[in-house]
Each structure stands twice: as structure tokens, then as C-alpha cells.
Enzyme design. Structure first.
Site, PDB file in Angstrom:
ATOM      1  N   ALA A   1      59.086 106.431  33.237  1.00  0.00           N
ATOM      2  CA  ALA A   1      59.169 106.704  31.495  1.00  0.00           C
ATOM      3  C   ALA A   1      58.597 105.389  30.646  1.00  0.00           C
ATOM      4  O   ALA A   1      58.012 105.876  29.745  1.00  0.00           O
ATOM      5  CB  ALA A   1      60.912 106.618  31.378  1.00  0.00           C
ATOM      6  N   GLU A   2      58.925 104.496  31.176  1.00  0.00           N
ATOM      7  CA  GLU A   2      58.067 103.023  30.446  1.00  0.00           C
ATOM      8  C   GLU A   2      57.599 102.065  31.401  1.00  0.00           C
ATOM      9  O   GLU A   2      58.428 101.952  32.321  1.00  0.00           O
ATOM     10  CB  GLU A   2      58.965 102.593  29.410  1.00  0.00           C
ATOM     11  CG  GLU A   2      58.823 102.942  27.986  1.00  0.00           C
ATOM     12  CD  GLU A   2      59.421 104.358  27.797  1.00  0.00           C
ATOM     13  OE1 GLU A   2      58.673 105.416  26.815  1.00  0.00           O
ATOM     14  OE2 GLU A   2      60.279 104.705  28.308  1.00  0.00           O
ATOM     15  N   THR A   3      56.566 101.503  31.253  1.00  0.00           N
ATOM     16  CA  THR A   3      56.302 100.074  31.745  1.00  0.00           C
ATOM     17  C   THR A   3      56.158  99.024  30.826  1.00  0.00           C
ATOM     18  O   THR A   3      55.808  99.484  29.606  1.00  0.00           O
ATOM     19  CB  THR A   3      55.078 100.019  32.478  1.00  0.00           C
ATOM     20  OG1 THR A   3      55.085 101.342  33.622  1.00  0.00           O
ATOM     21  CG2 THR A   3      54.562  98.898  33.072  1.00  0.00           C
TER      22      THR A   3
END
Length: 260
Positions: free
Chosen positions: A45-47
Site C-alpha cells: 500500500a505504501e513504502t
């Protein structure tokens, strides 16, 4: 170039629950195309990308498609990694310089507290296709870039079967009041196909909007919330003026290095 990498499950104390975030510890900031490629490679979903600066860290978040202006679970994961690796003293508050201003993280009794901006909600009408999909909606608001749609119950939120074609153009937060018998004040889910995430497991930024939404609905400012994705996650949410305190736990599940 070599970058230390961690994968963390955020807003949970159990591995394989909560929301997955990548955390990259940088010695210099690569170009945006490299950051986008790493985020796409991770397909999380996010880094989060962390670079030490004076008085804290420069923090950027990328979904598999775009740079994000605000992300709760990857900030929680970043703070967790900094404490767990010893890069920050266990009792120190961490300051992050971000596209949403300076955000802080502190820790007490295993719970991490994020200090984030509150997001206002304005009543709006739904587009026709969403109105047909959510014919049972009892309230609708718009907050920054996403629709907040209240369903009759938290159970209705948990049981909702998404129509990916209709939802694809929109950022949509579903929410419903928790049951009188259960521990949660409200339940939510978040669909975010435009940024490369069909359904986000646990979303800190959504709760910056849900805090103001439910404060007006329930006439209180402290909540225990549950995001009812397949992975699921729990948050403590406190609205303090124009700020929201998001409290959660985290666990590291992968550690390694990127080589490029």
C-alpha cells in the site's frame, strides 16, 4: 546503491495482520523515478523513505503508483523501525518532515502515537453511480480527496461486497457505527484504486477524516476504531482541536537490502 529495507505490519500486534508498509533507510535521497520503482517493486500500500535531517527525518511515502501527501500506517512503521534498530532512543519523540508538515511519533507501553492533522468533512451529494451502489447510505461527506459514506451499521460495512468497476475512479471510505455489544465506536473500510490500492487494510489518513466525522456524530473525541479489511486492524483515535492522535502497534516481518 544499497538501501536497508524493512517490511512492517502496522496497526496490529500480530504478524500478517494490519497494514503492510515498506520502510527504506536512506543515506541520500534517490531521484523520484527510483523511489517510484522501489515502491512498485514492493507492491505494498505504501513504502516509506527516511533520510536523516537536522532535528529528525525527512519522510516521503509512495504507493505503487504515486507519491502520497499523507500516510499513517507507513509513518507508524517508520517510527517502529527507528526505535527497533536503535537509531532513535527508546523514549525519544521522532519528528518527521513531510508534505503534510512536521509530524511526530512517540511511544508508551508498546503503543505508538502519531500526531497528525485533522481533516474536515463537508456534506455533499454522491455521484450517480456511487449513489446507486450505496442506496442504503444514511450520510455522505467529502474530505480532501475522498468520499466518506456512512452505512446503517458497522456490520453492513464489514459485509459490503465491492463493485471494483464502479469504485475504480474514486477514493471511498465506508464507515458505520459499532454495535452496542462490541468494543468499537465505529468500523471502516477504504477503497483507493486511483492510487494503486483496491482496498487498503488499515488507513491512518482516513481516520484523520473519520475523527472529525464521528466527533460530530457521536459528540465525543476519543474512539476505539476497527478497519474491517480482510487483514483487519485496530486504532485508538483522539481528536484534539485541529490535530488527531492515532495510536497503534507494529511488528517487523521482513528485513533485507535493496541493491540497484
Amino acid at each position: 546503491m544499497e538501501v536497508r529495507f524493512f517490511q512492517v505490519d502496522a496497526f496490529t500486534r500480530q504478524p500478517f495482520k494490519g497494514n503492510q508498509a515498506g520502510v527504506c533507510l536512506l543515506e541520500q535521497m534517490p531521484g523520484d523515478e527510483v523511489l517510484k520503482s522501489i515502491a512498485a517493486e514492493n507492491n505494498l500500500a505504501e513504502t516509506a523513505f527516511l533520510l536523516p535531517v537536522e532535528n529528525g527525518y525527512h519522510l516521503r511515502w509512495f504507493s505503487p503508483k504515486v507519491e502520497m501527501k499523507l500516510c499513517g500506517h507507513a509513518t507508524l512503521a517508520s517510527a517502529h523501525v527507528l526505535w527497533e534498530t536503535g537509531l532513535v532512543a527508546p523514549d525519544a519523540t521522532i519528528s518527521f518532515t513531510t508534505l503534510s508538515g512536521v509530524l511526530t511519533a512517540s511511544r508508551e507501553n508498546g503503543w505508538i502515537t502519531l500526531n497528525f492533522p485533522a481533516r474536515n468533512c463537508d456534506r455533499v451529494a454522491l455521484p450517480d453511480d456511487l449513489r446507486r451502489l450505496f442506496a442504503d447510505a444514511i450520510d455522505v461527506a467529502f474530505s480532501v480527496d475522498r468520499y466518506i459514506i456512512e452505512l446503517p451499521t458497522g456490520a453492513a460495512v464489514a459485509d459490503f461486497v465491492p463493485d471494483r468497476n464502479i469504485l475504480a475512479p474514486y477514493l471511498v471510505v465506508l464507515t458505520g457505527k459499532g454495535s452496542a455489544e462490541g468494543p468499537y465506536d465505529f468500523i471502516s473500510r477504504y477503497f483507493a484504486t486511483p492510487v494503486g490500492v483496491d482496498e487498503d487494510p488499515v488507513t491512518g489518513s482516513a481516520h484523520c477524516s473519520l475523527a472529525t466525522y464521528w466527533a460530530a456524530r457521536l459528540h465525543k473525541n476519543e474512539f476505539l476504531a476497527y478497519q474491517a479489511s480482510p487483514r483487519g486492524g485496530e486504532l485508538k483515535v483522539i481528536l484534539e482541536g485541529d490535530r488527531v492522535l492515532l495510536k497503534g502497534e507494529a511488528v517487523t516481518v521482513i528485513e533485507g537490502r535493496f541493491h540497484f
